[in-house]
Design a protein around this motif. Structure first.
Motif, PDB file in Angstrom:
ATOM      1  N   GLY A  85       0.830  -1.191   0.000  1.00 30.88           N
ATOM      2  CA  GLY A  85       0.000   0.000   0.000  1.00 30.88           C
ATOM      3  C   GLY A  85       0.871   1.249   0.000  1.00 30.88           C
ATOM      4  N   GLY A  86       0.379   2.312  -0.624  1.00 31.40           N
ATOM      5  CA  GLY A  86       1.123   3.564  -0.642  1.00 31.40           C
ATOM      6  C   GLY A  86       2.228   3.626  -1.666  1.00 31.40           C
ATOM      7  N   THR A  87       2.312   2.619  -2.526  1.00 31.27           N
ATOM      8  CA  THR A  87       3.327   2.614  -3.579  1.00 31.27           C
ATOM      9  C   THR A  87       2.722   2.072  -4.862  1.00 31.27           C
ATOM     10  N   VAL A  88       3.309   2.478  -6.007  1.00 33.06           N
ATOM     11  CA  VAL A  88       2.798   2.028  -7.306  1.00 33.06           C
ATOM     12  C   VAL A  88       3.723   0.993  -7.938  1.00 33.06           C
ATOM     13  N   GLY A  89       4.627   0.436  -7.136  1.00 33.70           N
ATOM     14  CA  GLY A  89       5.432  -0.684  -7.611  1.00 33.70           C
ATOM     15  C   GLY A  89       6.649  -0.290  -8.422  1.00 33.70           C
ATOM     16  N   ARG A  90       7.157  -1.264  -9.151  1.00 33.91           N
ATOM     17  CA  ARG A  90       8.406  -1.072  -9.892  1.00 33.91           C
ATOM     18  C   ARG A  90       8.130  -0.833 -11.383  1.00 33.91           C
ATOM     19  N   PRO A  91       9.096  -0.256 -12.111  1.00 31.17           N
ATOM     20  CA  PRO A  91       8.912  -0.001 -13.541  1.00 31.17           C
ATOM     21  C   PRO A  91       8.623  -1.280 -14.318  1.00 31.17           C
ATOM     22  N   LEU A  92       7.768  -1.161 -15.342  1.00 26.07           N
ATOM     23  CA  LEU A  92       7.507  -2.280 -16.239  1.00 26.07           C
ATOM     24  C   LEU A  92       8.766  -2.617 -17.032  1.00 26.07           C
ATOM     25  N   PRO A  93       8.877  -3.846 -17.519  1.00 28.86           N
ATOM     26  CA  PRO A  93      10.016  -4.192 -18.378  1.00 28.86           C
ATOM     27  C   PRO A  93      10.112  -3.220 -19.551  1.00 28.86           C
ATOM     28  N   GLY A  94      11.308  -2.746 -19.807  1.00 27.18           N
ATOM     29  CA  GLY A  94      11.525  -1.815 -20.908  1.00 27.18           C
ATOM     30  C   GLY A  94      11.337  -0.359 -20.535  1.00 27.18           C
ATOM     31  N   VAL A  95      10.834  -0.106 -19.329  1.00 27.64           N
ATOM     32  CA  VAL A  95      10.600   1.262 -18.867  1.00 27.64           C
ATOM     33  C   VAL A  95      11.712   1.657 -17.898  1.00 27.64           C
TER      34      VAL A  95
ATOM     35  N   GLY B 283      11.501   3.361  -2.753  1.00 24.32           N
ATOM     36  CA  GLY B 283      11.605   2.663  -1.480  1.00 24.32           C
ATOM     37  C   GLY B 283      10.859   3.343  -0.350  1.00 24.32           C
ATOM     38  N   GLY B 284      11.176   2.925   0.854  1.00 23.64           N
ATOM     39  CA  GLY B 284      10.519   3.449   2.040  1.00 23.64           C
ATOM     40  C   GLY B 284      10.416   2.377   3.090  1.00 23.64           C
ATOM     41  N   GLU B 285       9.773   2.692   4.184  1.00 23.89           N
ATOM     42  CA  GLU B 285       9.628   1.735   5.273  1.00 23.89           C
ATOM     43  C   GLU B 285       8.824   0.524   4.818  1.00 23.89           C
TER      44      GLU B 285
ATOM     45  N   ASP C 143      13.356  -1.254  -2.392  1.00 25.32           N
ATOM     46  CA  ASP C 143      14.074  -0.071  -2.858  1.00 25.32           C
ATOM     47  C   ASP C 143      13.752   0.314  -4.296  1.00 25.32           C
ATOM     48  N   ASP C 144      13.292  -0.656  -5.109  1.00 22.70           N
ATOM     49  CA  ASP C 144      13.018  -0.321  -6.511  1.00 22.70           C
ATOM     50  C   ASP C 144      11.550  -0.001  -6.774  1.00 22.70           C
ATOM     51  N   TYR C 145      10.743   0.113  -5.725  1.00 21.71           N
ATOM     52  CA  TYR C 145       9.340   0.509  -5.866  1.00 21.71           C
ATOM     53  C   TYR C 145       9.237   2.033  -5.847  1.00 21.71           C
ATOM     54  N   VAL C 146       8.321   2.554  -6.650  1.00 16.23           N
ATOM     55  CA  VAL C 146       8.093   3.996  -6.734  1.00 16.23           C
ATOM     56  C   VAL C 146       6.877   4.375  -5.887  1.00 16.23           C
ATOM     57  N   SER C 147       7.000   5.458  -5.147  1.00 16.80           N
ATOM     58  CA  SER C 147       5.863   6.028  -4.421  1.00 16.80           C
ATOM     59  C   SER C 147       5.651   7.461  -4.910  1.00 16.80           C
ATOM     60  N   ILE C 148       4.400   7.829  -5.146  1.00 17.19           N
ATOM     61  CA  ILE C 148       4.060   9.167  -5.628  1.00 17.19           C
ATOM     62  C   ILE C 148       3.698  10.036  -4.433  1.00 17.19           C
TER      63      ILE C 148
END
Length: 499
Positions: free
Chosen positions: A321-331, A379-381, A385-390
């Motif tokens: 929760g609170g994150t939009v995950g990691r980049p898609l392959p190729g992104v 990243g975050g708590e 580390d490779d997940y993006v949060s907006i």
């Protein structure tokens, strides 16, 4: 390759099978989808329009509306989906900017849309959500087969105007390659299968409903339950027959407000996906507790399709929760600062803004990354580390007395307070600090919010420079058609509140 060629190559061999299950017995088979789009494509081709001519479609959601989209692709033209809620001045802007050659609209709007179309030299036909209209009449005699125009991936497939939460909408130019690459990536990432059933309750004038949801199902050869809009009770009625639900956060909060939304209703669903607006951590957790399902949140935009996603498979990592995950392959995603501007590069990133070469140049870095306008961090708590949060939009950033204030941080705290349903923090002019925050809150049903007490609570938890100078309680926040809070309207409404 023409995007339609790719989609049709994945249609099931059983063409008489139902593709679109529509209320009222107006189901469409895969054969009917192919033949209907062929007839419309044949008619479009008969007009002798040049490649790249725009077909504007401010139409209601219907099977034929989807056929019109596919037909435009097949004919090598450019599809311009538009919200039917737009009025005279808005459509006049879009038509004037995009100069479509064909406009298709509901019969009820013909009297005022036709003059706007005529002003830019466009031909107007009608299409209604009950499978009637002049478009179907002029196409009736064209054959149910059509040799799809083959095109390079770089050719424009759609002109999609940004949602316009700030300033005038800009036309994002999306190529066949942009849309195909995103659909293929999501097919793998989300485990699409031919036996999936997508509960489709999104509009099809937006990237979410058309290019993410519909393209995804078509590419998988999967059936769609094709509903005109989201309705909580209707959704619960159909969920037992679905395997995928894509929605905006409002879908999930409304489902949770309905006592009949139970684990039993969701037994067949394999994934719930959320996007187009931030999903509150509270909603994420409450949904998990109610249903046993963990919502998969992802991040995308009109200019680039889907960019990041939480994992579908547990073996690929946790859904947080609170994150939009990691980049898609190729992104490729990079963030300038912590938090900072999110910049992206990949095959789904658009070709530029229609008729705005200088604006396009301004939004790209010298090494080809698109500046999204969103602020975030990695990243975050308890977050990999490779997940993006907006954390918010760049335009949302408040600079108060020289300090950077990120509204998302304050909103995340406000949303946890007793009685607060949701919040929006915006910056407004201030004679001393230059700019300060105003928090606009919506109370939970039956709750009474005391702005003075809320401010006192905030002062015990946040640095003083982050504290909004005023809290306002309203019945609801203004939203656009996809559920995004229109902070520009709030900034305008409260711009003189502290002067």
């Amino acid at each position: 390759m023409n995007l339609y060629t790719l989609l049709e190559s994945r249609f099931p061999q059983d063409r008489p099978a139902i593709c679109l299950e529509v209320p009222g017995g107006r189901d469409s088979t895969w054969d009917e989808l192919a033949q209907g789009s062929a007839r419309i494509a044949g008619w479009l081709a008969s007009l002798g329009l040049p490649q790249g001519a725009r077909v504007a479609a401010p139409v209601e959601k219907s099977p034929e509306g989807l056929m019109l989209y596919l037909a435009t692709l097949r004919a090598g033209l450019v599809f311009l989906p538009l919200n039917t809620a737009y009025r005279d001045s808005e459509l006049a802007y879009f038509f004037g900017n995009a100069t479509p050659s064909v406009v298709v609209c509901p019969s009820k709007n013909l009297s005022w849309i036709a003059p706007l179309a005529e002003a830019v030299g466009a031909r107007t036909e009608t299409l209604d959500d009950d499978s009637t209209g002049s478009l179907l009449e002029v196409c009736a005699d064209f054959p149910g087969t059509f040799a799809t125009v083959e095109l390079p991936d770089t050719v424009l497939a759609s002109l999609l105007y940004t949602s316009g939460t700030t300033g005038r909408s800009k036309g994002a130019m999306l190529t066949h390659g942009n849309l195909a690459s995103n659909a293929l990536a999501l097919h793998d990432c989300w485990g699409w299968r031919s036996d999936d059933v997508l509960l489709h309750m999104l509009p099809i004038f937006h990237i979410h409903g058309l290019f993410v949801a519909a393209n995804g199902a078509l590419l998988a050869g999967a059936k769609m339950i094709w509903l005109p809009k989201f309705d909580t009770k209707v959704a619960i009625q159909h969920l037992p027959h679905a395997t995928i639900l894509m929605g905006v956060p409002t879908f999930y909060t409304r489902l949770l407000s309905e006592p009949s939304f139970t684990r039993e209703v969701c037994q067949r669903v394999r994934v719930f996906i959320s996007g187009s607006a931030p999903l509150l951590t509270e909603t994420f957790t409450a949904f998990q507790e109610r249903t046993g399902h963990t919502i998969l949140e992802r991040y995308g935009m009109s200019e680039a399709g889907i960019l990041t996603s939480n994992p579908y498979l547990a073996t690929d990592g946790p859904r947080c929760g609170g994150t939009v995950g990691r980049p898609l392959p190729g992104v490729s995603v990079r963030i300038q600062g912590e938090p900072g501007m999110i910049e992206v590069k990949g095959p789904g990133v658009f070709a530029g803004y229609w008729g705005m070469p200088e604006k396009t140049k301004e939004e790209f870095t010298d090494d080809g990354y698109f500046r999204t306008g969103d602020l975030g961090h990695f990243g975050g708590e308890a977050i990999p580390d490779d997940y993006v949060s907006i954390v918010g939009r760049g335009k949302d950033l408040i600079i108060s007395g020289g300090f950077n204030v990120y509204p998302k941080e304050i909103e995340s705290f406000l949303d946890t307070l007793d009685g607060v349903e949701e919040s929006a923090v915006v910056g407004v002019p201030h004679p001393d600090f230059g700019e300060v925050g105003v928090a606009v809150l919506v109370a939970k049903p039956g709750a009474v919010l005391d702005p003075v007490q809320l401010l006192a609570t905030l002062k015990t938890q946040l640095a003083n420079f982050k504290i909004p100078k005023r809290i306002v309680v309203v019945d609801e926040l203004p939203r656009n058609a996809m559920g995004k809070v229109q902070k520009n309207l709030l900034r305008e409404q409260y711009k003189d509140a502290l002067l």
